[in-house]
Design an enzyme around this catalytic site. Structure first.
Site, PDB file in Angstrom:
ATOM      1  N   LYS A  47       1.119  -1.354  -0.021  1.00 31.54           N
ATOM      2  CA  LYS A  47      -0.121  -0.185  -0.258  1.00 31.54           C
ATOM      3  C   LYS A  47       0.610   1.189  -0.578  1.00 31.54           C
ATOM      4  O   LYS A  47       0.387   2.117   0.009  1.00 31.54           O
ATOM      5  CB  LYS A  47      -1.398   0.377   1.223  1.00 31.54           C
ATOM      6  CG  LYS A  47      -1.601  -0.944   1.447  1.00 31.54           C
ATOM      7  CD  LYS A  47      -2.219  -1.509   2.762  1.00 31.54           C
ATOM      8  CE  LYS A  47      -2.791  -2.166   3.035  1.00 31.54           C
ATOM      9  NZ  LYS A  47      -3.597  -2.564   4.460  1.00 31.54           N
ATOM     10  N   GLU A 102       7.476   2.560  -6.326  1.00 33.01           N
ATOM     11  CA  GLU A 102       7.549   1.906  -5.290  1.00 33.01           C
ATOM     12  C   GLU A 102       8.007   2.791  -4.231  1.00 33.01           C
ATOM     13  O   GLU A 102       8.052   3.938  -4.374  1.00 33.01           O
ATOM     14  CB  GLU A 102       8.836   1.094  -4.841  1.00 33.01           C
ATOM     15  CG  GLU A 102       9.164   0.127  -4.087  1.00 33.01           C
ATOM     16  CD  GLU A 102       7.865  -0.544  -3.467  1.00 33.01           C
ATOM     17  OE1 GLU A 102       6.806  -0.340  -3.485  1.00 33.01           O
ATOM     18  OE2 GLU A 102       8.503  -1.879  -3.083  1.00 33.01           O
ATOM     19  N   ASP A 103       7.401   2.900  -2.898  1.00 33.63           N
ATOM     20  CA  ASP A 103       7.331   3.390  -1.925  1.00 33.63           C
ATOM     21  C   ASP A 103       9.654   4.047  -1.664  1.00 33.63           C
ATOM     22  O   ASP A 103       9.869   4.588  -1.402  1.00 33.63           O
ATOM     23  CB  ASP A 103       6.716   3.622  -0.446  1.00 33.63           C
ATOM     24  CG  ASP A 103       7.175   2.208   0.055  1.00 33.63           C
ATOM     25  OD1 ASP A 103       7.363   1.764  -0.786  1.00 33.63           O
ATOM     26  OD2 ASP A 103       6.092   1.469   0.692  1.00 33.63           O
ATOM     27  N   ASP A 106      14.671  -1.008   0.415  1.00 30.59           N
ATOM     28  CA  ASP A 106      15.716  -1.251   1.418  1.00 30.59           C
ATOM     29  C   ASP A 106      16.362  -2.851   0.645  1.00 30.59           C
ATOM     30  O   ASP A 106      17.704  -2.319  -0.208  1.00 30.59           O
ATOM     31  CB  ASP A 106      14.370  -1.568   1.866  1.00 30.59           C
ATOM     32  CG  ASP A 106      14.829  -1.663   3.573  1.00 30.59           C
ATOM     33  OD1 ASP A 106      15.797  -1.332   3.993  1.00 30.59           O
ATOM     34  OD2 ASP A 106      14.772  -3.133   4.139  1.00 30.59           O
ATOM     35  N   LYS A 134      16.891   3.114   0.235  1.00 31.42           N
ATOM     36  CA  LYS A 134      18.275   2.988   1.454  1.00 31.42           C
ATOM     37  C   LYS A 134      19.143   2.207   0.906  1.00 31.42           C
ATOM     38  O   LYS A 134      19.493   1.270   1.288  1.00 31.42           O
ATOM     39  CB  LYS A 134      17.265   2.317   2.344  1.00 31.42           C
ATOM     40  CG  LYS A 134      16.837   3.216   3.397  1.00 31.42           C
ATOM     41  CD  LYS A 134      16.338   2.274   4.545  1.00 31.42           C
ATOM     42  CE  LYS A 134      15.215   2.894   5.403  1.00 31.42           C
ATOM     43  NZ  LYS A 134      14.664   1.941   6.461  1.00 31.42           N
ATOM     44  N   PHE A 155      14.473   3.806   9.849  1.00 34.88           N
ATOM     45  CA  PHE A 155      12.962   3.528   9.856  1.00 34.88           C
ATOM     46  C   PHE A 155      12.245   5.010   9.803  1.00 34.88           C
ATOM     47  O   PHE A 155      11.988   6.144  10.129  1.00 34.88           O
ATOM     48  CB  PHE A 155      12.492   2.848  10.731  1.00 34.88           C
ATOM     49  CG  PHE A 155      11.367   1.658  10.229  1.00 34.88           C
ATOM     50  CD1 PHE A 155      11.838   0.726   9.264  1.00 34.88           C
ATOM     51  CD2 PHE A 155       9.600   2.146  10.193  1.00 34.88           C
ATOM     52  CE1 PHE A 155      10.041   0.442   9.129  1.00 34.88           C
ATOM     53  CE2 PHE A 155       8.701   1.487   9.900  1.00 34.88           C
ATOM     54  CZ  PHE A 155       9.059   0.174   9.329  1.00 34.88           C
ATOM     55  N   ASP A 162       3.920   2.774   6.209  1.00 35.93           N
ATOM     56  CA  ASP A 162       3.758   2.933   7.740  1.00 35.93           C
ATOM     57  C   ASP A 162       4.424   2.105   8.959  1.00 35.93           C
ATOM     58  O   ASP A 162       6.177   1.766   8.502  1.00 35.93           O
ATOM     59  CB  ASP A 162       2.450   1.768   7.899  1.00 35.93           C
ATOM     60  CG  ASP A 162       3.211   0.344   7.218  1.00 35.93           C
ATOM     61  OD1 ASP A 162       3.896   0.360   6.601  1.00 35.93           O
ATOM     62  OD2 ASP A 162       2.744  -0.258   8.104  1.00 35.93           O
ATOM     63  N   ARG A 168       0.698   6.020   7.914  1.00 31.90           N
ATOM     64  CA  ARG A 168       1.044   6.435   6.492  1.00 31.90           C
ATOM     65  C   ARG A 168      -0.001   7.988   6.461  1.00 31.90           C
ATOM     66  O   ARG A 168       0.660   7.934   4.699  1.00 31.90           O
ATOM     67  CB  ARG A 168      -0.794   5.568   5.826  1.00 31.90           C
ATOM     68  CG  ARG A 168       0.173   4.008   6.176  1.00 31.90           C
ATOM     69  CD  ARG A 168      -0.578   2.703   4.682  1.00 31.90           C
ATOM     70  NE  ARG A 168      -0.453   1.443   5.131  1.00 31.90           N
ATOM     71  CZ  ARG A 168       0.318   1.203   4.615  1.00 31.90           C
ATOM     72  NH1 ARG A 168       1.765   1.583   3.975  1.00 31.90           N
ATOM     73  NH2 ARG A 168       0.558  -0.376   5.099  1.00 31.90           N
TER      74      ARG A 168
END
Ligand code: IMP
Length: 179
Positions: A47, A102-103, A106, A134, A155, A162, A168
């Site tokens: 999400k 994509e957010d 990682d 990242k 983080f 989230d 969010r």
């Protein structure tokens, strides 16, 4: 300031204005790069990418269709990197230009799996647009074609990201320091 659970609000890492300015720059580049494309298919990974995808698409001038993927990682997602599809695409991507949105990248396992799958399904081209990178956490190589911001190994929450489904809806990217 405190949030609705009386916890301190996450410390701002990237403010809302800076995010929006960067999105306008990315949209201008994507418009230029896909000017000759029939119709781009923008695919969001649910999400976390929703806020980013919506704001980005609002600035595009080129014809674009929108679809979504949802994945689930076994375990933490960074052990072994096994990823399964929870929600598949509705649209066929065969012969189409695809931009995966994509957010955050990682370890790279989630993206690697999705990018391989999109190519396997016969997309004409597949590129990746990520809001955050990242890079110090990367375990598998994932080239990012359009990047919002590189960040340290912290983080982050907000703007779609989230912690346990919370935060969010923050309009900015903040650092989550634990409870
Ligand atoms: P990867 O497969 O390790 O690259 O996992 C990427 C996914 O992990 C992202 O789509 C996010 O859902 C999640 N993730 C990684 N880092 C963060 C973070 O700092 N905040 C929130 N979610 C994160």
């Amino acid at each position: 300031m405190t949030d609705q659970n009386s916890k301190p609000s996450p410390r701002t890492l990237i403010d809302a204005e800076t995010i929006q300015a960067r999105i306008r720059e990315l949209a201008a580049r994507i418009d230029r790069d896909y000017a000759a494309s029939d119709c781009l298919i923008a695919i969001g990974v649910l999400k976390g990418s929703v806020f980013f995808l919506v704001d980005l698409l609002k600035h595009l001038q080129i014809p674009v269709k929108m679809d979504f993927f949802q994945t689930a990682s076994y375990g933490s997602g960074s052990v072994g990197g096994e990823v399964r599809i929870r929600k598949d695409l509705d649209l066929s991507i065969r012969g189409r230009d695809v931009l995966l949105i994509e957010d955050i990248v990682d370890t790279g396992y989630t993206l690697r799996t999705i990018l391989d799958l999109l190519r396997f399904r016969g997309a004409k081209s597949v590129k990746l647009c990520a809001l955050l990178d990242k890079a110090s956490r990367r375990e598998v190589e994932v080239p990012i074609d359009y990047l919002g911001f590189s960040i340290e190994d912290v983080f982050v929450v907000g703007y779609g990201l989230d912690y346990d489904e919370r935060y969010r809806n923050l309009p900015y990217i903040g650092v989550y320091d634990g409870e």
